[in-house]
Design an enzyme around this catalytic site. Structure first.
Site: not given
Ligand code: LLP
Length: 463
Positions: A278, A320, A323, A364, A391
């Site tokens: 996150g 985890e 991004r 978003y 489109c």
């Molecule tokens: N761990 C779990 C359980 C998750 O559900 C997620 C993301 C992550 C780790 C990784 O999160 P990150 O570090 O990548 O923020 N499509 C959305 C983001 C959805 C995230 C879903 N879960 C976007 O484009 O912002």
């Protein structure tokens, strides 16, 4: 094509309409290292390059639109997370951000583990040689066959997300004559300051089992009774694109509270906690993300302090990030097609991709930046909206950004920080073909995910 083929659009700050933008930057040719991958630079002839290759050569060889990943940057970021958390913690890269076999190999070589959340991601991970015991399997509705494949493969952990799944995984493991290592995902009731669709720790949503009302404690009670499960820890993921660590601190506090309750009730000290991913990245120069070592320090300190107070042995921490590792390492390269200046509003710049390669702006309200990369320009800044070829009027890639007023069809522009959740969320809307992903490193470029073809589309269409 003449560079002055379109009439002048709105240009000066005093005539600009409302929007999500700051004043035009002093120099549109400067690339802010905050939002661009590490090896991206402007060569003396004004063309931007990555990994030592200029974008005109890349466009010639691989076409546009295309995603270019800076492999050295990806590896450096992966390593930075690994080093920041040290030997007493584990870093699971979240494959949903972007996954391919090359990425799995880079992660393996850099000592990271991998979080997958579907049969497809699991298959990709295994086929590229990630050892199963370094894989965590997530998801709020894993199918029986996905669970069976994960257990048979010997994944290091399955993160249980519901009461049904506790029983399902236990039965499958037992029927295969094994005990599956599991964590239970809890919702800690934290409001993460991010977009509603990517916040996941408040109670009113589909992920996890709430701590509130004792549901999570009940899930632990049930899991501890089942022979097919070895409960190794508690998992919490509070959301995505978060800059402020206070949400993680509250989550850590509440998860440790549950560990204490488990110790008091069952006499068991669970050995692990996972605090999810996150961490936010810079999409524009206004964003100020935290570094992995700051995050590691903050999380480790809070967990250790809470455990000291509760007289618990400090559990092994895992995180985890998705991004934060892949996001900044890539950009999308587009060719400018049509240009429409709208009086008193802004200039619409259409590119050869759009919401099919980057849905994040439409979904978003995400903000991105953009730069002219095939040349420099001394023209004055023009307020532009970069739109795609779909489109749909919501087909916006960059809502508000400044580009030079002499922008012309055929110019190459690039949108940085598109490594995460762009190719992985790409679609075929309007039967537009999904772009390739090209890894660039030290003067060499190679396709790691090839461009989709019309044959690919027609092969699926069997009617
Ligand atoms: N761990 C779990 C359980 C998750 O559900 C997620 C993301 C992550 C780790 C990784 O999160 P990150 O570090 O990548 O923020 N499509 C959305 C983001 C959805 C995230 C879903 N879960 C976007 O484009 O912002």
């Amino acid at each position: 094509m003449s560079r002055s083929a379109h009439p002048a659009g709105p240009r000066h700050a005093d005539v600009l309409p409302e929007g999500h933008y700051s004043a035009p930057p002093a120099d549109l040719n400067t690339l802010d290292p905050k939002v661009w991958a590490q090896t991206v630079t402007r060569t003396p002839d004004g063309v931007v390059s990555v990994g030592g290759i200029d974008v005109k050569a890349l466009a010639e060889e691989f076409g546009t639109p295309a995603y270019f990943v800076d492999e050295a940057d990806f590896r450096a970021r992966a390593r930075a997370w690994r080093t920041a958390f040290g030997q007493d913690a584990d870093v699971f890269y979240a494959g949903k951000a972007f996954l391919s076999r090359a990425v799995v190999r880079w992660l393996h070589e850099e000592g990271l583990n991998l979080d997958v959340c579907s049969g497809g991601e699991l298959a990709t991970a295994l086929s590229a040689g990630m050892p199963a015991d370094r894989i965590a399997f997530h998801g709020n509705n894993k199918s029986e066959s996905e669970i069976r494949r994960a257990v048979e493969a010997g994944v290091g952990r399955i993160v249980l997300d519901s009461f049904q799944e506790i029983v399902r995984v236990a039965h499958i493991a037992q029927s295969l004559g094994t005990r599956q290592r599991v964590q239970i995902r809890v919702t800690v009731g934290v409001e993460a300051h991010t977009h509603e669709f990517i916040a996941t720790a408040h109670e009113d949503q589909k992920f996890g089992i709430p701590l509130a009302g004792g549901q999570a404690a009940e899930a632990v009670r049930r899991a501890l009774k089942l022979d097919g499960l070895e409960l190794i820890g508690i998992h919490s993921h509070i959301g995505s694109q978060i800059f402020d660590t206070s949400g993680f601190e509250v989550a850590a506090h509440r998860v440790v509270g549950l560990l204490k309750q488990i110790r008091d009730e069952h006499g068991v000290e669970l050995p692990e906690i996972d605090l999810g991913g996150g961490l936010g990245i810079a999409y524009t120069s206004d964003d100020d993300p935290r570094e992995p070592h700051e995050i590691a320090k903050a999380l480790t300190e809070i967990v250790n302090r809470e455990c000291d107070t509760a007289k618990l042995r400090a559990p092994r921490i895992s995180v985890e990030p998705g991004r934060a590792i892949v996001g900044p390492t890539a950009f999308t390269l587009y060719e400018v097609g049509t240009i429409k200046p709208l009086d008193g509003l802004r200039t619409y710049v259409s590119v050869d991709g759009g919401m099919s390669d980057n849905i994040r702006t439409a979904l978003y309200d995400a903000e991105y930046s953009v730069a002219l990369v095939s040349r420099t320009s001394d023209a004055e800044p023009m307020l532009a909206r970069v739109v795609g070829k779909h489109c749909e009027s919501g087909d916006i890639v960059v809502r508000d950004a400044f580009l030079p007023a002499d922008l012309a069809p055929g110019d190459l522009i690039a949108v940085p920080a598109t490594g995460a959740y762009c190719r992985s969320m790409a679609s075929n809307y309007n039967h537009v073909l999904r772009p390739p992903v090209v890894a660039v490193n030290d003067g060499e470029a190679r396709v790691i995910v090839r461009r989709e073809t019309e044959e690919d589309l027609l092969r699926l269409d069997v009617g």
